[in-house]
Each structure stands twice: as C-alpha cells, then as structure tokens.
Design a protein around this motif. Structure first.
Motif, PDB file in Angstrom:
ATOM      1  N   GLU A 164      44.823 -29.482 104.860  1.00  0.00           N
ATOM      2  CA  GLU A 164      44.504 -30.868 104.546  1.00  0.00           C
ATOM      3  C   GLU A 164      45.122 -31.144 103.163  1.00  0.00           C
ATOM      4  N   GLN A 165      45.523 -30.060 102.387  1.00  0.00           N
ATOM      5  CA  GLN A 165      46.024 -30.128 101.007  1.00  0.00           C
ATOM      6  C   GLN A 165      46.944 -29.032 100.540  1.00  0.00           C
ATOM      7  N   VAL A 166      48.101 -29.310  99.990  1.00  0.00           N
ATOM      8  CA  VAL A 166      49.045 -28.474  99.813  1.00  0.00           C
ATOM      9  C   VAL A 166      49.572 -28.494  98.340  1.00  0.00           C
ATOM     10  N   TYR A 183      49.730 -42.271 105.328  1.00  0.00           N
ATOM     11  CA  TYR A 183      48.920 -41.407 105.361  1.00  0.00           C
ATOM     12  C   TYR A 183      48.697 -40.395 104.392  1.00  0.00           C
ATOM     13  N   THR A 184      49.648 -40.100 103.573  1.00  0.00           N
ATOM     14  CA  THR A 184      49.777 -38.920 102.423  1.00  0.00           C
ATOM     15  C   THR A 184      49.562 -39.609 101.159  1.00  0.00           C
ATOM     16  N   ARG A 185      49.128 -38.754 100.181  1.00  0.00           N
ATOM     17  CA  ARG A 185      49.098 -39.024  98.994  1.00  0.00           C
ATOM     18  C   ARG A 185      49.562 -37.999  97.994  1.00  0.00           C
ATOM     19  N   GLU A 217      48.292 -34.586  99.980  1.00  0.00           N
ATOM     20  CA  GLU A 217      46.875 -34.457 100.871  1.00  0.00           C
ATOM     21  C   GLU A 217      47.064 -35.599 101.679  1.00  0.00           C
ATOM     22  N   TRP A 218      45.928 -35.765 102.575  1.00  0.00           N
ATOM     23  CA  TRP A 218      45.755 -36.798 103.561  1.00  0.00           C
ATOM     24  C   TRP A 218      45.081 -37.874 102.840  1.00  0.00           C
ATOM     25  N   VAL A 219      45.249 -38.795 103.192  1.00  0.00           N
ATOM     26  CA  VAL A 219      44.560 -39.969 102.469  1.00  0.00           C
ATOM     27  C   VAL A 219      43.005 -40.053 102.963  1.00  0.00           C
TER      28      VAL A 219
END
Length: 156
Positions: free
Chosen positions: A32-34, A95-97, A115-117
């Motif tokens: 969920e975060q890279v 959908y992503t930040r 990451e996903w918002v």
C-alpha cells in the motif's frame, strides 16, 4: 514529433519497462506504499490507477485483464478487487498520491513515496471508545511473554 506519446521510457527496453511497472504495481497493492525514484513513481501512477478502475468494474473480464497485466499474481489481484477498489468506489479518479522525499544520498536521485489516497482513511479511523484518537506519545502496553506469564500464574 512526439504528439500523443505519453510513455515515460525510463531508459529501458519495452519488455523491461513493462515488467518494472507491473512489479511496482504489485508491490503497491501488497504494501500500500512504495518508496521509489520520482520518475518511476510518475510512470507507475497511470498504470496503477488503471488497475483500480478495472477493479471498480469488478466483472470477470476486468479481473482477467488485470491478471494479464500483473503477471498472474493472484493474491495481489484478489486484494485489489477485494480491498483497494471498494475503498476507492466513491472516487472518480486520483487514487494514488506521490510524496517527494528529497534526494538519495548515493546518486542524488529524487526519491518519492507512492501510496493509495484511501489508505489514510483506514489508519485515521482508529479511535477509542471515548471518540478521541489514541495519543501518539502514550507508550503501548507491554505484553508478557509466555514464559513469564506461566511463571506469574504459578506464583498465584
């Protein structure tokens, strides 16, 4: 002239670039975060958002299309369709930040988190019974190890 050509090439051949983007999206779905370079984060964003759009459709054809893009990674596809896409159901896009982190020490490459918002909503919903968020400075309660617990039970 490059009219209508939006592909970020990342100095790689097409097959290598496709594998890189696919692996980054799978990592983004799983963790969920890279943390990656800014160029890779900007390249993976449209790809990840397309996967969420397909996940929101939810039909069999969309699932098989996503399986084709994500190199038959079934656990990631099931998490995308089961958790991530329903969390983004109210969104129409974005959908992503991408959060910039500064430069890497070794080669001075721009680093960023992608990451996903909607990931933040899950973390901030952790409120206690009084309706207030838990305090960050409060120390977590220590759990006794099984050996200590059995020793404490023996004393009682």
């Amino acid at each position: 002239m490059r009219h209508g050509r939006k592909t970020i090439k990342l100095q790689r051949r097409q097959d290598h670039r496709d594998a890189l983007l696919s692996n980054l999206v799978v990592s983004l779905i799983e963790h969920e975060q890279v943390k990656t370079t800014l160029a890779k984060a900007k390249a993976v964003r449209p790809f990840a958002e397309k996967m969420v759009t397909l996940g929101k459709r939810g039909d069999l054809h969309a699932r098989r299309t996503v399986l084709g893009y994500l190199t038959n990674n079934k656990p990631a596809v099931s998490k995308l369709f089961g958790e991530i896409a329903p969390a983004a159901a109210a969104r129409k896009g974005g959908y992503t930040r991408i959060t910039k982190l500064g430069r890497r020490q070794t080669d001075s490459a721009e680093m960023a988190f992608i990451e996903w918002v909607d990931r933040v909503k899950v973390e901030t919903e952790a409120v206690d019974a009084t309706g207030e968020a838990p305090k960050a400075d409060a120390a977590p309660a220590k759990k006794a190890s099984p050996e200590k617990k059995t020793a404490a039970e023996k004393e009682e």
